[in-house]
Design a protein around this motif. Structure first.
Motif, PDB file in Angstrom:
ATOM      1  N   SER A 101      41.222  -2.692 -55.600  1.00  0.00           N
ATOM      2  CA  SER A 101      40.430  -3.353 -54.703  1.00  0.00           C
ATOM      3  C   SER A 101      38.995  -2.559 -54.496  1.00  0.00           C
ATOM      4  O   SER A 101      38.767  -1.368 -54.485  1.00  0.00           O
ATOM      5  CB  SER A 101      40.950  -3.602 -53.399  1.00  0.00           C
ATOM      6  OG  SER A 101      40.924  -2.199 -52.640  1.00  0.00           O
ATOM      7  N   TYR A 102      37.949  -3.195 -55.002  1.00  0.00           N
ATOM      8  CA  TYR A 102      36.741  -2.559 -54.879  1.00  0.00           C
ATOM      9  C   TYR A 102      36.069  -1.880 -55.843  1.00  0.00           C
ATOM     10  O   TYR A 102      35.014  -1.434 -56.177  1.00  0.00           O
ATOM     11  CB  TYR A 102      36.346  -2.061 -53.576  1.00  0.00           C
ATOM     12  CG  TYR A 102      36.343  -2.828 -52.280  1.00  0.00           C
ATOM     13  CD1 TYR A 102      37.509  -2.896 -51.647  1.00  0.00           C
ATOM     14  CD2 TYR A 102      35.174  -3.745 -52.022  1.00  0.00           C
ATOM     15  CE1 TYR A 102      37.626  -3.765 -50.654  1.00  0.00           C
ATOM     16  CE2 TYR A 102      35.180  -4.590 -50.798  1.00  0.00           C
ATOM     17  CZ  TYR A 102      36.580  -4.532 -50.335  1.00  0.00           C
ATOM     18  OH  TYR A 102      36.745  -5.371 -49.147  1.00  0.00           O
ATOM     19  N   GLU A 103      36.991  -1.566 -56.974  1.00  0.00           N
ATOM     20  CA  GLU A 103      36.783  -0.913 -58.056  1.00  0.00           C
ATOM     21  C   GLU A 103      36.023  -1.929 -59.100  1.00  0.00           C
ATOM     22  O   GLU A 103      36.577  -2.801 -59.899  1.00  0.00           O
ATOM     23  CB  GLU A 103      37.852  -0.236 -58.821  1.00  0.00           C
ATOM     24  CG  GLU A 103      38.367   0.638 -58.104  1.00  0.00           C
ATOM     25  CD  GLU A 103      39.449   1.508 -58.929  1.00  0.00           C
ATOM     26  OE1 GLU A 103      40.242   2.044 -58.220  1.00  0.00           O
ATOM     27  OE2 GLU A 103      39.655   1.240 -59.926  1.00  0.00           O
ATOM     28  N   GLN A 104      34.557  -1.791 -59.378  1.00  0.00           N
ATOM     29  CA  GLN A 104      33.873  -2.995 -60.035  1.00  0.00           C
ATOM     30  C   GLN A 104      33.821  -2.491 -61.654  1.00  0.00           C
ATOM     31  O   GLN A 104      33.740  -1.368 -62.147  1.00  0.00           O
ATOM     32  CB  GLN A 104      32.477  -2.799 -59.661  1.00  0.00           C
ATOM     33  CG  GLN A 104      32.250  -3.188 -58.195  1.00  0.00           C
ATOM     34  CD  GLN A 104      30.828  -3.682 -57.915  1.00  0.00           C
ATOM     35  OE1 GLN A 104      30.303  -4.829 -58.316  1.00  0.00           O
ATOM     36  NE2 GLN A 104      29.988  -2.970 -57.494  1.00  0.00           N
TER      37      GLN A 104
END
Lengths: 115, 112
Positions: A101-104
């Motif tokens: 999560s939140y790894e773009q």
């Protein structure tokens, strides 16, 4: 997986013209975002979305519109192009749940010149 | 208060040396600190990220050091290689806000 794709790669517009920058992802990510990258200024968030039908403004939203009708697509519209919008535009996506999560993940970019 | 200040703007390191890039922030609500690597003509790619519950995270030759009291975090590249020559960006975010603030970037050149 193709990841995040962007079209076109290059575009030249005249002042006042409108256009849409396309962004698509095939990773079923809830979060998608648009950034512009200018020399010496890093990346600045334009708009983002946390799911279909949900969008919100970032740091520099003026002159840009977005919509998110599907999970996969997140187009960026320039309503009336101005020379100040000359930049490189990046689309990114990330999951909002799970270990990543939140790894773009970023697309390859669109280089836009407004004359 | 929303800024992330990155230094140096550019860095030249000999092959095998240590590259160090620093970032500082003001907003103590930031709780996610990623580093991105960008090669010319490409999009940024996530390199490594840290949350403030740890002071250091290492992945291969890349290490993030985090100093919560000083509100600073840094990227260390050990045994730097010419293939590491790229622009590096730090960033910060607050969980649940979905907004990321990026530093202005550091252009690293590793000499062969």
């Amino acid at each position: 997986n193709a990841g995040v794709t962007q079209t076109p790669k290059f575009q030249v517009l005249k002042t006042g013209q409108s256009m849409t920058l396309q962004c698509a992802q095939d990773m079923n990510h809830e979060y998608m975002s648009w950034y512009r990258q200018d020399p010496g200024m890093g990346l600045r968030l334009i708009h983002y979305s946390v799911g279909a039908g949900i969008t919100d403004q970032g740091e520099v939203p003026n002159g840009y519109n977005v919509s998110r009708s599907t999970t996969e697509d997140f187009p960026l519209r320039l309503l009336s192009a101005a020379p100040s919008q000359t930049s490189v535009y990046f689309c990114a996506s990330s999951p909002l749940q799970g270990r990543s999560s939140y790894e773009q993940y970023f697309g390859p970019g669109t280089r836009l010149t407004v004359t | 208060q929303q800024q992330v200040k990155q230094s140096p703007q550019s860095l030249i390191v000999q092959k095998g040396g240590i590259s160090i890039i620093n970032c500082a922030y003001e907003n103590t609500a930031f709780d996610y600190f990623p580093w991105y690597q960008q090669f010319p003509g490409k999009g940024p790619a996530l390199l490594i990220a840290i949350r403030p519950d740890v002071s250091e995270k290492k992945e291969g030759r890349f290490t993030i050091s985090f100093n919560k009291s000083a509100k600073q975090f840094s990227l260390h590249i050990m045994d730097s290689q010419p293939g590491d020559s790229a622009t590096y960006f730090c960033a910060a975010s607050i969980s649940g806000t979905y907004k990321y603030i990026f530093g202005t970037g550091t252009r690293l050149k590793v000499l062969a």
